[in-house]
Write a protein that holds these residues in place. Structure first.
Motif, PDB file in Angstrom:
ATOM      1  N   TRP A 212      13.636  -9.109  21.392  1.00  0.00           N
ATOM      2  CA  TRP A 212      14.145  -7.905  20.727  1.00  0.00           C
ATOM      3  C   TRP A 212      15.254  -8.257  19.742  1.00  0.00           C
ATOM      4  O   TRP A 212      15.206  -7.867  18.576  1.00  0.00           O
ATOM      5  CB  TRP A 212      14.640  -6.959  21.800  1.00  0.00           C
ATOM      6  CG  TRP A 212      15.361  -5.712  21.389  1.00  0.00           C
ATOM      7  CD1 TRP A 212      16.711  -5.514  21.404  1.00  0.00           C
ATOM      8  CD2 TRP A 212      14.786  -4.469  20.966  1.00  0.00           C
ATOM      9  NE1 TRP A 212      17.011  -4.230  21.031  1.00  0.00           N
ATOM     10  CE2 TRP A 212      15.850  -3.566  20.753  1.00  0.00           C
ATOM     11  CE3 TRP A 212      13.471  -4.034  20.755  1.00  0.00           C
ATOM     12  CZ2 TRP A 212      15.636  -2.248  20.334  1.00  0.00           C
ATOM     13  CZ3 TRP A 212      13.261  -2.728  20.334  1.00  0.00           C
ATOM     14  CH2 TRP A 212      14.328  -1.851  20.128  1.00  0.00           C
ATOM     15  N   GLY A 213      16.261  -8.972  20.206  1.00  0.00           N
ATOM     16  CA  GLY A 213      17.411  -9.286  19.366  1.00  0.00           C
ATOM     17  C   GLY A 213      17.205 -10.507  18.496  1.00  0.00           C
ATOM     18  O   GLY A 213      17.275 -10.431  17.261  1.00  0.00           O
ATOM     19  N   TYR A 214      16.911 -11.625  19.126  1.00  0.00           N
ATOM     20  CA  TYR A 214      16.987 -12.906  18.416  1.00  0.00           C
ATOM     21  C   TYR A 214      15.706 -13.310  17.689  1.00  0.00           C
ATOM     22  O   TYR A 214      15.738 -14.188  16.827  1.00  0.00           O
ATOM     23  CB  TYR A 214      17.432 -13.995  19.387  1.00  0.00           C
ATOM     24  CG  TYR A 214      18.867 -13.781  19.811  1.00  0.00           C
ATOM     25  CD1 TYR A 214      19.911 -14.224  19.008  1.00  0.00           C
ATOM     26  CD2 TYR A 214      19.172 -13.064  20.962  1.00  0.00           C
ATOM     27  CE1 TYR A 214      21.227 -13.983  19.355  1.00  0.00           C
ATOM     28  CE2 TYR A 214      20.490 -12.819  21.321  1.00  0.00           C
ATOM     29  CZ  TYR A 214      21.509 -13.282  20.517  1.00  0.00           C
ATOM     30  OH  TYR A 214      22.816 -13.034  20.853  1.00  0.00           O
TER      31      TYR A 214
ATOM     32  N   ASN B 134       4.988  -5.576  24.019  1.00  0.00           N
ATOM     33  CA  ASN B 134       4.625  -5.706  25.428  1.00  0.00           C
ATOM     34  C   ASN B 134       5.769  -5.252  26.343  1.00  0.00           C
ATOM     35  O   ASN B 134       5.545  -4.573  27.351  1.00  0.00           O
ATOM     36  CB  ASN B 134       4.262  -7.162  25.748  1.00  0.00           C
ATOM     37  CG  ASN B 134       2.974  -7.597  25.092  1.00  0.00           C
ATOM     38  OD1 ASN B 134       2.121  -6.767  24.750  1.00  0.00           O
ATOM     39  ND2 ASN B 134       2.814  -8.888  24.883  1.00  0.00           N
ATOM     40  N   GLY B 135       6.982  -5.632  25.970  1.00  0.00           N
ATOM     41  CA  GLY B 135       8.146  -5.245  26.759  1.00  0.00           C
ATOM     42  C   GLY B 135       8.375  -3.747  26.753  1.00  0.00           C
ATOM     43  O   GLY B 135       8.705  -3.144  27.783  1.00  0.00           O
ATOM     44  N   LEU B 136       8.204  -3.130  25.591  1.00  0.00           N
ATOM     45  CA  LEU B 136       8.384  -1.687  25.488  1.00  0.00           C
ATOM     46  C   LEU B 136       7.351  -0.949  26.332  1.00  0.00           C
ATOM     47  O   LEU B 136       7.665   0.055  26.990  1.00  0.00           O
ATOM     48  CB  LEU B 136       8.285  -1.244  24.025  1.00  0.00           C
ATOM     49  CG  LEU B 136       9.386  -1.743  23.086  1.00  0.00           C
ATOM     50  CD1 LEU B 136       9.081  -1.332  21.651  1.00  0.00           C
ATOM     51  CD2 LEU B 136      10.748  -1.220  23.508  1.00  0.00           C
ATOM     52  N   ALA B 137       6.113  -1.442  26.308  1.00  0.00           N
ATOM     53  CA  ALA B 137       5.064  -0.824  27.112  1.00  0.00           C
ATOM     54  C   ALA B 137       5.379  -0.941  28.608  1.00  0.00           C
ATOM     55  O   ALA B 137       5.165   0.012  29.379  1.00  0.00           O
ATOM     56  CB  ALA B 137       3.717  -1.470  26.803  1.00  0.00           C
ATOM     57  N   TYR B 138       5.894  -2.090  29.006  1.00  0.00           N
ATOM     58  CA  TYR B 138       6.270  -2.279  30.406  1.00  0.00           C
ATOM     59  C   TYR B 138       7.382  -1.312  30.813  1.00  0.00           C
ATOM     60  O   TYR B 138       7.283  -0.628  31.843  1.00  0.00           O
ATOM     61  CB  TYR B 138       6.727  -3.718  30.640  1.00  0.00           C
ATOM     62  CG  TYR B 138       7.494  -3.891  31.920  1.00  0.00           C
ATOM     63  CD1 TYR B 138       6.871  -3.740  33.157  1.00  0.00           C
ATOM     64  CD2 TYR B 138       8.867  -4.164  31.904  1.00  0.00           C
ATOM     65  CE1 TYR B 138       7.597  -3.860  34.346  1.00  0.00           C
ATOM     66  CE2 TYR B 138       9.586  -4.283  33.082  1.00  0.00           C
ATOM     67  CZ  TYR B 138       8.940  -4.131  34.300  1.00  0.00           C
ATOM     68  OH  TYR B 138       9.657  -4.248  35.459  1.00  0.00           O
ATOM     69  N   LEU B 139       8.425  -1.232  30.006  1.00  0.00           N
ATOM     70  CA  LEU B 139       9.542  -0.348  30.335  1.00  0.00           C
ATOM     71  C   LEU B 139       9.116   1.116  30.332  1.00  0.00           C
ATOM     72  O   LEU B 139       9.575   1.909  31.152  1.00  0.00           O
ATOM     73  CB  LEU B 139      10.688  -0.575  29.352  1.00  0.00           C
ATOM     74  CG  LEU B 139      11.394  -1.934  29.467  1.00  0.00           C
ATOM     75  CD1 LEU B 139      12.308  -2.167  28.275  1.00  0.00           C
ATOM     76  CD2 LEU B 139      12.178  -2.017  30.776  1.00  0.00           C
TER      77      LEU B 139
ATOM     78  N   PHE C  17      23.462  -1.406  30.526  1.00  0.00           N
ATOM     79  CA  PHE C  17      23.069  -2.641  29.850  1.00  0.00           C
ATOM     80  C   PHE C  17      21.892  -2.383  28.907  1.00  0.00           C
ATOM     81  O   PHE C  17      21.909  -2.786  27.742  1.00  0.00           O
ATOM     82  CB  PHE C  17      22.684  -3.710  30.875  1.00  0.00           C
ATOM     83  CG  PHE C  17      22.547  -5.081  30.278  1.00  0.00           C
ATOM     84  CD1 PHE C  17      23.641  -5.932  30.203  1.00  0.00           C
ATOM     85  CD2 PHE C  17      21.338  -5.511  29.760  1.00  0.00           C
ATOM     86  CE1 PHE C  17      23.525  -7.183  29.623  1.00  0.00           C
ATOM     87  CE2 PHE C  17      21.213  -6.761  29.167  1.00  0.00           C
ATOM     88  CZ  PHE C  17      22.306  -7.597  29.109  1.00  0.00           C
ATOM     89  N   GLY C  18      20.879  -1.678  29.407  1.00  0.00           N
ATOM     90  CA  GLY C  18      19.708  -1.409  28.586  1.00  0.00           C
ATOM     91  C   GLY C  18      20.018  -0.558  27.372  1.00  0.00           C
ATOM     92  O   GLY C  18      19.495  -0.806  26.281  1.00  0.00           O
ATOM     93  N   ALA C  19      20.869   0.437  27.543  1.00  0.00           N
ATOM     94  CA  ALA C  19      21.210   1.307  26.410  1.00  0.00           C
ATOM     95  C   ALA C  19      21.903   0.532  25.305  1.00  0.00           C
ATOM     96  O   ALA C  19      21.643   0.745  24.117  1.00  0.00           O
ATOM     97  CB  ALA C  19      22.082   2.457  26.883  1.00  0.00           C
ATOM     98  N   GLY C  20      22.790  -0.392  25.691  1.00  0.00           N
ATOM     99  CA  GLY C  20      23.444  -1.219  24.681  1.00  0.00           C
ATOM    100  C   GLY C  20      22.444  -2.086  23.937  1.00  0.00           C
ATOM    101  O   GLY C  20      22.487  -2.193  22.701  1.00  0.00           O
TER     102      GLY C  20
ATOM    103  N   TYR D 167      15.849  -8.991  33.670  1.00  0.00           N
ATOM    104  CA  TYR D 167      14.695  -8.889  32.781  1.00  0.00           C
ATOM    105  C   TYR D 167      15.138  -8.562  31.353  1.00  0.00           C
ATOM    106  O   TYR D 167      14.712  -9.204  30.382  1.00  0.00           O
ATOM    107  CB  TYR D 167      13.715  -7.820  33.267  1.00  0.00           C
ATOM    108  CG  TYR D 167      12.700  -7.464  32.211  1.00  0.00           C
ATOM    109  CD1 TYR D 167      11.705  -8.365  31.851  1.00  0.00           C
ATOM    110  CD2 TYR D 167      12.782  -6.257  31.513  1.00  0.00           C
ATOM    111  CE1 TYR D 167      10.798  -8.064  30.834  1.00  0.00           C
ATOM    112  CE2 TYR D 167      11.881  -5.947  30.507  1.00  0.00           C
ATOM    113  CZ  TYR D 167      10.895  -6.848  30.173  1.00  0.00           C
ATOM    114  OH  TYR D 167      10.007  -6.553  29.164  1.00  0.00           O
ATOM    115  N   LEU D 168      15.989  -7.559  31.231  1.00  0.00           N
ATOM    116  CA  LEU D 168      16.453  -7.162  29.905  1.00  0.00           C
ATOM    117  C   LEU D 168      17.216  -8.283  29.217  1.00  0.00           C
ATOM    118  O   LEU D 168      17.047  -8.528  28.021  1.00  0.00           O
ATOM    119  CB  LEU D 168      17.354  -5.930  30.021  1.00  0.00           C
ATOM    120  CG  LEU D 168      16.661  -4.624  30.401  1.00  0.00           C
ATOM    121  CD1 LEU D 168      17.702  -3.582  30.798  1.00  0.00           C
ATOM    122  CD2 LEU D 168      15.799  -4.110  29.257  1.00  0.00           C
TER     123      LEU D 168
END
Length: 223
Positions: free
Chosen positions: A106-108, A140-145, A166-169, A97-98
């Motif tokens: 988030w990144g691109y 939306n992704g932040l709310a899910y996490l 992985f998520g922390a990176g 998922y991440l």
């Protein structure tokens, strides 16, 4: 084992944090992506995709940070990658998922277009639209996490796993544009727990340096 990486690379720091915390020995090989060393010389023979990180385990080459994480964790018998089938599926589910969903926006779509000229879209309208799209999807992704972490201590359950590394990176890249996670308290609590790992300061030295270079710039973040 030889690890090809660059300390400012988000995906490289994922691996560096894991091997540092787990005490996994490796031979470091810095690939200076800022000078284009990943595009020429001998590195393309290691990774034809011309991306870091890459792992060379006695001639066996593994690329892609998620694959390297899984390989190293399985090879060393790390408790961070459980052998129970259902527990491992939860770890893999979160990493996928991440990696394939959240990180794309988030990144691109939100972070990198604001930082790097080669990620900027062709027109101002297209660029602004991309960042705005990224913002909406990221929220939306932040709310899910945050909802996931309201029920458990870590991303894949109540134990630290490679999904958390992985998520922390991935989340560390948000520091570059000063993302404030205060409105997602469970996520913020988890991220701060990852930042408190003993190896975090050393692994994040390049990130901190990059943040210092950006201190006078303004960015679009999470509204």
């Amino acid at each position: 084992m030889k690890l090809y990486f660059h300390p400012a690379s988000t995906t490289s720091r994922i691996i560096l944090l894991f091997v540092s915390e787990e005490g996994i020995p490796f031979e470091p090989e810095v690939v200076d992506i800022l000078s284009g060393a990943h595009l020429s010389g001998s590195f393309p023979s290691i990774n034809p995709k011309r991306l870091v990180p890459a792992l060379d385990d006695d001639g066996f080459i593994v690329t892609e940070s998620a694959a390297i994480l899984r390989y190293l964790a399985a090879k060393t018998g790390s408790a961070a990658y459980p052998t129970d089938l259902k527990e491992r599926a939860r770890v893999d589910e979160m990493i996928d998922y991440l990696n394939s969903d959240f990180y794309r926006d988030w990144g691109y779509n939100m972070i990198y277009p604001q930082l790097f000229p080669h990620h900027k879209r062709e027109s101002d309208a297209a660029h602004e639209g991309t960042v705005r799209w990224g913002q909406d999807r990221v929220r939306n992704g932040l709310a899910y996490l945050d909802s996931v972490l309201a029920k458990q201590r870590y991303l894949a359950g109540d134990k630290l796993t490679i999904a958390d590394y992985f998520g922390a990176g991935v989340f560390s890249a948000g520091e570059l544009i000063r993302v404030d996670l205060a409105q997602f308290p469970n996520l913020q609590r988890w991220y701060e727990s990852m930042r408190s790992l003993p190896s975090w300061p050393k692994v994040s030295e390049a990130l901190e340096g990059f943040k210092g270079m950006l201190k006078d710039m303004s960015f679009v973040s999470i509204p």
